[in-house]
Design an enzyme around this catalytic site. Sequence first.
Site, PDB file in Angstrom:
ATOM      1  N   LYS A  90      -3.288   8.352 -47.757  1.00  0.00           N
ATOM      2  CA  LYS A  90      -3.846   8.834 -46.497  1.00  0.00           C
ATOM      3  C   LYS A  90      -3.279  10.211 -46.199  1.00  0.00           C
ATOM      4  O   LYS A  90      -2.106  10.352 -45.852  1.00  0.00           O
ATOM      5  CB  LYS A  90      -3.499   7.895 -45.342  1.00  0.00           C
ATOM      6  CG  LYS A  90      -4.175   8.311 -44.060  1.00  0.00           C
ATOM      7  CD  LYS A  90      -3.249   8.135 -42.863  1.00  0.00           C
ATOM      8  CE  LYS A  90      -3.824   8.772 -41.622  1.00  0.00           C
ATOM      9  NZ  LYS A  90      -3.981  10.241 -41.748  1.00  0.00           N
ATOM     10  N   GLY A 109       7.507   6.868 -38.614  1.00  0.00           N
ATOM     11  CA  GLY A 109       8.324   6.118 -39.575  1.00  0.00           C
ATOM     12  C   GLY A 109       8.763   4.775 -39.006  1.00  0.00           C
ATOM     13  O   GLY A 109       8.720   3.743 -39.690  1.00  0.00           O
ATOM     14  N   CYS A 136      10.086  20.839 -43.419  1.00  0.00           N
ATOM     15  CA  CYS A 136      11.011  19.774 -42.997  1.00  0.00           C
ATOM     16  C   CYS A 136      12.462  20.223 -43.101  1.00  0.00           C
ATOM     17  O   CYS A 136      13.279  19.879 -42.263  1.00  0.00           O
ATOM     18  CB  CYS A 136      10.773  18.511 -43.795  1.00  0.00           C
ATOM     19  SG  CYS A 136      10.935  18.756 -45.572  1.00  0.00           S
ATOM     20  N   GLY A 183       6.806  12.254 -42.842  1.00  0.00           N
ATOM     21  CA  GLY A 183       6.280  12.594 -41.530  1.00  0.00           C
ATOM     22  C   GLY A 183       7.362  12.468 -40.478  1.00  0.00           C
ATOM     23  O   GLY A 183       8.550  12.607 -40.766  1.00  0.00           O
ATOM     24  N   GLU A 213      13.698  18.255 -33.252  1.00  0.00           N
ATOM     25  CA  GLU A 213      12.930  19.082 -34.191  1.00  0.00           C
ATOM     26  C   GLU A 213      11.772  19.751 -33.442  1.00  0.00           C
ATOM     27  O   GLU A 213      10.976  19.070 -32.797  1.00  0.00           O
ATOM     28  CB  GLU A 213      12.385  18.178 -35.297  1.00  0.00           C
ATOM     29  CG  GLU A 213      11.680  18.919 -36.393  1.00  0.00           C
ATOM     30  CD  GLU A 213      11.131  17.968 -37.461  1.00  0.00           C
ATOM     31  OE1 GLU A 213      10.508  16.952 -37.106  1.00  0.00           O
ATOM     32  OE2 GLU A 213      11.329  18.264 -38.646  1.00  0.00           O
ATOM     33  N   GLU A 228      10.571   9.651 -45.468  1.00  0.00           N
ATOM     34  CA  GLU A 228      11.102  11.031 -45.515  1.00  0.00           C
ATOM     35  C   GLU A 228      10.741  11.632 -44.168  1.00  0.00           C
ATOM     36  O   GLU A 228       9.568  11.924 -43.917  1.00  0.00           O
ATOM     37  CB  GLU A 228      10.408  11.841 -46.607  1.00  0.00           C
ATOM     38  CG  GLU A 228      10.580  11.309 -48.000  1.00  0.00           C
ATOM     39  CD  GLU A 228      11.937  11.621 -48.571  1.00  0.00           C
ATOM     40  OE1 GLU A 228      12.588  12.562 -48.082  1.00  0.00           O
ATOM     41  OE2 GLU A 228      12.356  10.911 -49.484  1.00  0.00           O
TER      42      GLU A 228
HETATM   43  P1  NAD Z   1       3.302  12.629 -38.300  1.00  0.00           P
HETATM   44  O1  NAD Z   1       4.370  11.595 -38.413  1.00  0.00           O
HETATM   45  O2  NAD Z   1       2.667  12.870 -37.007  1.00  0.00           O
HETATM   46  O3  NAD Z   1       2.113  12.264 -39.310  1.00  0.00           O
HETATM   47  C1  NAD Z   1       2.366  11.984 -40.661  1.00  0.00           C
HETATM   48  C2  NAD Z   1       1.274  11.064 -41.177  1.00  0.00           C
HETATM   49  O4  NAD Z   1       1.365   9.822 -40.501  1.00  0.00           O
HETATM   50  C3  NAD Z   1      -0.146  11.596 -40.962  1.00  0.00           C
HETATM   51  O5  NAD Z   1      -0.938  11.317 -42.079  1.00  0.00           O
HETATM   52  C4  NAD Z   1      -0.591  10.798 -39.754  1.00  0.00           C
HETATM   53  O6  NAD Z   1      -1.988  10.626 -39.683  1.00  0.00           O
HETATM   54  C5  NAD Z   1       0.101   9.466 -40.011  1.00  0.00           C
HETATM   55  N1  NAD Z   1       0.234   8.637 -38.804  1.00  0.00           N
HETATM   56  C6  NAD Z   1       0.266   9.039 -37.507  1.00  0.00           C
HETATM   57  N2  NAD Z   1       0.364   7.977 -36.687  1.00  0.00           N
HETATM   58  C7  NAD Z   1       0.405   6.886 -37.486  1.00  0.00           C
HETATM   59  C8  NAD Z   1       0.513   5.488 -37.233  1.00  0.00           C
HETATM   60  N3  NAD Z   1       0.573   4.989 -36.000  1.00  0.00           N
HETATM   61  N4  NAD Z   1       0.540   4.647 -38.283  1.00  0.00           N
HETATM   62  C9  NAD Z   1       0.500   5.127 -39.552  1.00  0.00           C
HETATM   63  N5  NAD Z   1       0.361   6.428 -39.858  1.00  0.00           N
HETATM   64  C10 NAD Z   1       0.323   7.297 -38.834  1.00  0.00           C
HETATM   65  O7  NAD Z   1       3.931  13.949 -38.936  1.00  0.00           O
HETATM   66  P2  NAD Z   1       3.246  15.383 -39.079  1.00  0.00           P
HETATM   67  O8  NAD Z   1       3.169  15.984 -37.721  1.00  0.00           O
HETATM   68  O9  NAD Z   1       2.008  15.283 -39.903  1.00  0.00           O
HETATM   69  O10 NAD Z   1       4.326  16.147 -39.972  1.00  0.00           O
HETATM   70  C11 NAD Z   1       5.450  16.751 -39.464  1.00  0.00           C
HETATM   71  C12 NAD Z   1       6.665  15.863 -39.625  1.00  0.00           C
HETATM   72  O11 NAD Z   1       6.862  15.557 -41.007  1.00  0.00           O
HETATM   73  C13 NAD Z   1       7.933  16.565 -39.195  1.00  0.00           C
HETATM   74  O12 NAD Z   1       8.759  15.651 -38.515  1.00  0.00           O
HETATM   75  C14 NAD Z   1       8.576  16.980 -40.514  1.00  0.00           C
HETATM   76  O13 NAD Z   1       9.953  17.196 -40.472  1.00  0.00           O
HETATM   77  C15 NAD Z   1       8.230  15.818 -41.368  1.00  0.00           C
HETATM   78  N6  NAD Z   1       8.348  16.175 -42.783  1.00  0.00           N
HETATM   79  C16 NAD Z   1       9.382  15.648 -43.517  1.00  0.00           C
HETATM   80  C17 NAD Z   1       9.538  16.000 -44.873  1.00  0.00           C
HETATM   81  C18 NAD Z   1      10.657  15.426 -45.724  1.00  0.00           C
HETATM   82  O14 NAD Z   1      10.611  15.578 -46.948  1.00  0.00           O
HETATM   83  N7  NAD Z   1      11.649  14.765 -45.145  1.00  0.00           N
HETATM   84  C19 NAD Z   1       8.633  16.898 -45.458  1.00  0.00           C
HETATM   85  C20 NAD Z   1       7.609  17.443 -44.654  1.00  0.00           C
HETATM   86  C21 NAD Z   1       7.476  17.051 -43.328  1.00  0.00           C
END
Ligand code: NAD
Length: 494
Positions: free
Chosen positions: A189, A247, A300, A242, A398, A265
Amino acid sequence: MLDQSRIDALRSAEVPAAHHLIDGAAVPASDGGTLEVISPLDGQVLTTIARGTAQDVAAATAAARRSFDAGVWANTAPAKRKAVLLKWAALVEENALELAVLGVRDNGTEIGMAIKAEPLSAAGTIRYYAEAIDKIAGEVAPTDPSVLGLVHREPVGVVGAIVPWNFPLMIGAWKLAPALAAGNSVVLKPAETASLSLIRLAELAHEAGLPPGVLNVVTGEGPVVGEAIGLSMEIDVLVFTGSGPVGRRLLEYSARSNLKRVYLELGGKSPNIVFADAPDLDEAVKVSANGIFRNSGQVCVAGSRLLVERSIHDDFVSRLTEFMGKMKVGDPLDPATNAGAVNSERQLMQNLGFVEEARTAGRGIIGGKRILKDTGGYFMEPTIVTGVTPEDRIAREEVFGPVLAVLPFDTEDEALSIANGTEYGLAAAVWTSNLSRAHRMVRGIRAGVVHVNTYGGSDNTVPLGGVKQSGNGHDKSLHALDKYLDLKTAWIKL
Ligand code: NAD
């Protein structure tokens, strides 16, 4: 590779409506729903993606399960899987500019960074795991000679992968390449605001010979598609990159469904610590600025907290301000641009909100404004916030934008205490000429990666993952394969 005329041709190419990819075929959402894709470059509708439903996820997981149980990929010799993956990597490289521009139009990363960090990085990751997989073997255990204890390493089954909008190809490949190399089937996804290049990546996998059903992509909203993946009884392992709040939900979904293993992650608030004895302050300035402002801070591991020894604080901030002033922010499809667009209006507003809160609290603000509003796109000045205290929200949470919080410190102990004073533990850096101090700090900082006299360097050979609330899994390196391979013991009486 970054030929402006080719980029401009791709910039204005029409982007057809995108469908799911299920069982090797393009499939619209089961109820016909779509989501508009708004380009952060101009705020205009770029195209639509399928607005997935729980039924779509069920179709994708069923296809993945069928393909896994039939063994069309899992039971293929690793050397043959490797050949398909190597072809995939080559196709990704051949189509690198097309993939990069499509991704930039979708998520706003500047093309100079996107070309390397997205298709070329993804191709490198696919190649790395392709090359690794026919060198991974099981074990013969040193048992009593009356038995033979064998330890097999088997694919886990169906992997669910949920990824964010920053670096969709790079992060997508960090999950897909080891999962597929290990013989699993996958349901992926992408994020709502960065699906297009990942769908194309998956199409290229099929062009390379990946059998239908082995890699399925379902697009749509997190709380619908992501939740259905999280709750699926067909998914054995869920890998996620994410935010922390999502998470947490995934762990709940697992507990409410089949106890699938969940690897997270998550975000960071990474400290970049500059001691007065840093070997080269100009280098530290340049690397620190790039470490927070490239991709408008949507990284990230961004070094979003700058801890500077008080004796050089003012000098360092003034050099940083000068360097920052020379960074080109704007059109992400201009190869000269250093920082492109913020991914969405919502993210832009969130960034500005953090800055306003700091301003109200009396912190110094350099930059901090929305710019290029007349383009309709979402652009923000690189921003430095000075006089921040460890208790400020901007020092703990963040932002995920081009916003750097600067905190002075007096002693090594104080720097360590501030560095470790958040709930995150993703990345960090230390700038010093003192070898013993460098090692003390590497040991003392609770983070998945600590850089010394550099920032952000990494490649496929080393793991990337966080501690504390930055996550519980590692992408990259041979260690990542452990998530996608189960151990099975065979105990044979001789
Ligand atoms: P997000 O958590 O909002 O979304 C990530 C994914 O989760 C998307 O595909 C989203 O559609 C999905 N999602 C959202 N709500 C959900 C739910 N209720 N159930 C299941 N899936 C759901 O994150 P974002 O805004 O897309 O990305 C930014 C975040 O990602 C930041 O916190 C960043 O630090 C983190 N990130 C971490 C790393 C790492 O390697 N640690 C790398 C890149 C980004």
